[in-house]
Design a protein around this motif. Structure first.
Motif, short mmCIF file in Angstrom:
data_model
loop_
_atom_site.label_atom_id
_atom_site.label_comp_id
_atom_site.label_asym_id
_atom_site.label_seq_id
_atom_site.Cartn_x
_atom_site.Cartn_y
_atom_site.Cartn_z
N TRP A 125 11.00 10.47 74.95
CA TRP A 125 9.75 10.65 75.63
C TRP A 125 8.78 9.62 75.83
CZ3 TRP A 125 5.26 10.50 73.03
CH2 TRP A 125 5.25 10.30 71.40
N THR A 126 9.17 8.58 74.81
CA THR A 126 8.59 7.32 74.69
C THR A 126 8.80 6.54 76.01
OG1 THR A 126 8.65 5.06 73.45
CG2 THR A 126 10.28 6.67 73.25
N ARG A 127 9.92 6.71 76.71
CA ARG A 127 10.06 5.91 77.91
C ARG A 127 9.22 6.16 79.01
NH1 ARG A 127 10.29 3.72 81.64
NH2 ARG A 127 11.79 2.93 83.21
N ILE A 181 16.24 4.74 66.03
CA ILE A 181 16.67 4.83 67.63
C ILE A 181 15.48 4.37 68.25
CG2 ILE A 181 15.76 7.31 67.77
CD1 ILE A 181 18.09 7.77 69.49
N TYR A 182 14.26 4.24 67.79
CA TYR A 182 13.06 3.61 68.70
C TYR A 182 13.00 2.14 68.80
CZ TYR A 182 10.89 8.34 68.79
OH TYR A 182 10.58 9.87 69.00
N PRO A 183 13.08 1.51 67.85
CA PRO A 183 13.21 0.36 67.87
C PRO A 183 14.55 -0.41 68.74
CG PRO A 183 12.90 0.59 65.56
CD PRO A 183 13.07 1.93 66.22
N LEU A 184 15.64 0.18 68.28
CA LEU A 184 17.06 0.18 69.12
C LEU A 184 16.77 0.30 70.67
CD1 LEU A 184 19.76 -1.07 69.20
CD2 LEU A 184 20.33 1.32 68.57
N TYR A 185 16.39 1.46 71.10
CA TYR A 185 16.15 1.77 72.36
C TYR A 185 15.06 0.83 73.15
CZ TYR A 185 14.63 4.17 76.70
OH TYR A 185 14.36 4.57 77.95
N LEU A 186 14.02 0.59 72.35
CA LEU A 186 13.03 -0.64 73.03
C LEU A 186 13.64 -1.72 73.35
CD1 LEU A 186 10.10 -1.02 73.87
CD2 LEU A 186 9.68 -1.93 71.56
N SER A 187 14.52 -2.39 72.19
CA SER A 187 15.06 -3.59 72.54
C SER A 187 16.03 -3.64 73.77
CB SER A 187 16.05 -3.97 71.23
OG SER A 187 16.95 -3.22 71.08
N LEU A 189 15.70 -1.31 76.28
CA LEU A 189 15.02 -1.27 77.57
C LEU A 189 14.55 -2.97 78.05
CD1 LEU A 189 13.70 0.77 79.30
CD2 LEU A 189 11.80 0.72 77.84
N VAL A 190 14.35 -3.41 77.03
CA VAL A 190 13.67 -4.68 77.38
C VAL A 190 14.79 -5.99 77.51
CG1 VAL A 190 11.99 -6.66 76.25
CG2 VAL A 190 11.48 -4.26 76.17
N LEU A 191 15.72 -5.95 76.63
CA LEU A 191 16.70 -7.05 76.72
C LEU A 191 17.83 -6.62 76.96
CD1 LEU A 191 15.80 -8.39 73.09
CD2 LEU A 191 14.91 -9.13 75.22
N GLY A 192 18.43 -5.55 77.27
CA GLY A 192 19.69 -5.01 77.77
C GLY A 192 20.52 -4.63 76.77
N ASN A 193 21.73 -4.63 76.91
CA ASN A 193 22.80 -4.37 75.84
C ASN A 193 23.17 -5.30 74.77
OD1 ASN A 193 23.83 -1.76 75.75
ND2 ASN A 193 24.45 -2.02 78.12
N LEU A 310 23.20 3.51 74.14
CA LEU A 310 22.65 3.81 72.84
C LEU A 310 23.29 4.36 71.72
CD1 LEU A 310 19.69 3.66 71.74
CD2 LEU A 310 19.14 5.68 72.73
N THR A 311 24.10 5.38 72.21
CA THR A 311 25.09 6.03 71.05
C THR A 311 26.06 5.22 70.71
OG1 THR A 311 24.59 8.29 72.34
CG2 THR A 311 26.23 8.05 70.71
N ARG A 312 26.48 4.41 71.21
CA ARG A 312 27.56 3.48 71.03
C ARG A 312 27.01 2.54 69.93
NH1 ARG A 312 29.99 -1.26 73.33
NH2 ARG A 312 28.28 -1.62 74.96
N HIS A 313 25.90 1.99 70.39
CA HIS A 313 25.13 0.94 69.28
C HIS A 313 25.03 1.49 68.01
CE1 HIS A 313 25.76 -1.85 72.68
NE2 HIS A 313 24.90 -1.38 73.45
#
Lengths: 326, 326
Positions: A125-127, A181-187, A189-193, A310-313
């Motif tokens: 939801w943070t997205r 998952i929140y920091p990882l998702y943010l990274s 979103l901002v920087l790619g894979n 995200l799940t893969r990472h």
């Protein structure tokens, strides 16, 4: 005027209450049915939010012909089977994060949604909150120049009984899946894979991660430093550093209502107040409505491909720290 | 009453001035001689601090028979040869951090000091400030219970010309050796020797690290998350997390004058104000005096073995991020 969207809610814990409160704030959202393993819980919840139907099994909820989409708020370990259940009964699904316990499950969920032509989205939801939109707008405008790196922490003390979903390994417990998952998702979103991931953890006696730190390399010579913890109260802030300045997402960064833009050359700080509606889920729900009204089967802002990556990472980090869910 | 200690200062840049100012504040400290490659600089410096002798070469300074100990404040790349020069002329040395560019150099320096029975110490002045003593006292008292992990960042924007020691690779430039050493040293002081180190960096076109992140595992299932940067202004704080609470070292943590002790159970925060004397070097100088008066050849608080370990771990990080000084 858009037609009403009839929601079902599966799993009636704390987050389901917050979500239901927010559904009440959204135009055309109807809480049609709720399902729990406990009939008492279901009838109580249904009467609190004026839901027409209350079920004591997830199967019955998935079969309710009046329901368009089901919000899945069960423990992590059930997301996979609960989502398949919904999809197999022709229901779209908004599944809480993490969408699955591993990539294999996530792939199967995504494939089924595609084959059934049903909407499926992970509930990050943070997205959809105003701070995230503003962040991406500032980055798009190159307000902090070229990106260098991102740092984010998320930590709070968990004093939960062993049977809590937060710490029970059988329920997918641990810091990484729940809040890392929140920091990882943010990274992402901002920087790619991430190109390369390194991780460390402090595992609890039962094998879940109580603390997990990750450093990752991303394209364009960018980096991320991340930390999640169930054993420390941390600032829970995020910083995105660029060549011209940085953006600070004030705590808690995943539901931030305050961004700070600092520019080096002028040594100025600009504060953006970005209040969230309701408990913060309103923005996500409005987005889902918009996509359903457009007959989309995915979110354009949080597509299934993003959830699969995200799940893969997350899988990679679990492998690196020796965390294994069966 | 203790006898006077006659100091020489080698390398007369910014830090030498700060150190000389602090020498003036210490009982029995005499600035006897200074040495620079430039005679003008040497005479100016000498007259500013009432030093009897000014030399235009490091060799002459090392030969001055009236000098007991030399403070070496030259660029990183010269620490090795300058220290050997001092020791070979029978002078004790306080060498700025990092003590050497690699472990091989550091081992040779330590061996020579031992064989000559001369005092040698790395100038990690942060070890001697009141905040560090208080931190160790609080940890000794188990005020935050069992240690979990430590987090520390150190970053500021470097706008230096290519010939600056901060960014010139030939002078040992880069974030890790200059400031990344502080988080790493703190982690070792608190948690011991890292068992496993992982690191990432953003290298500049000339090969120095502009940004370096490190996650490390330590004995007793403890961890550290560290970050150093020349390309971002960061909070420059340190947090030490334990089972009962955490200690925050306020910025800049390496010269902190304020510790915050937070306890989870009582949800209380205690602030310790711990002012430093002078520019902060007074504490280090007083410690060196005390050791010299005791005829010691090492510090007990910052022994050579600690510097050798520190150098070894810095070498490992350099190897991991592909940073090589020739």
């Amino acid at each position: 005027m858009n037609k009403k969207i009839h929601w079902g809610i599966m799993g009636l814990g704390k987050i389901a209450h917050k979500f239901a409160q927010d559904l009440k704030l959204v135009d055309n959202a109807v809480i049609t049915a709720v399902g729990s393993r406990s009939m008492d819980k279901a009838t109580d919840f249904a009467s609190s939010y004026d839901a027409k139907n209350a079920y004591s099994s997830y199967e019955e909820l998935a079969q309710d012909p009046d329901v368009d989409i089901i919000y899945i708020a069960t423990p992590h370990s059930l997301h996979y089977e609960n989502t398949l259940l919904c999809l197999n009964h022709g229901k779209s699904a908004l599944c809480e994060k993490p969408i699955a316990l591993n990539q294999e499950q996530a792939e199967e969920m995504a494939a089924l949604a595609r084959s059934k032509n049903l909407f499926l989205m992970e509930g990050i939801w943070t997205r959809f909150i105003p701070a995230t939109h503003k962040l991406l707008e500032l980055l798009e405008q190159k307000s902090i120049g070229d990106l260098h790196y991102l740092k984010a922490d998320f930590g709070f003390i968990v004093n939960a009984p062993p049977e809590s979903r937060l710490v029970d390994k059988n329920l997918g417990g641990g810091a990484l899946l729940d809040i890392g998952i929140y920091p990882l998702y943010l990274s992402m979103l901002v920087l790619g894979n991430p190109i390369d991931i390194k991780a460390n953890a402090i595992l609890a006696p039962n094998g879940i991660d109580q603390f997990c730190s990750v450093i990752a390399s991303f394209p364009n010579n960018t980096q991320a430093v991340m930390e999640s913890s169930f054993i420390s109260n941390t600032p829970t802030e995020a910083f995105i550093y660029g060549s011209k300045g940085y953006i600070k997402m004030h705590r808690k960064f995943h539901q931030s209502e305050k961004l700070e833009l600092h520019l080096y050359e002028s040594d100025t700080t600009q504060i953006f107040e970005l209040p969230i509606k309701g408990n913060g889920y309103v923005h996500e729900i409005e987005h889902v409505h918009e996509r359903l009204h457009a007959n989309a089967t995915q979110s354009d802002l949080l597509p299934l491909e993003m959830s699969l990556q995200l799940t893969r990472h997350l899988d990679r980090i679990k492998e690196l720290i020796g965390l294994k869910y069966t």
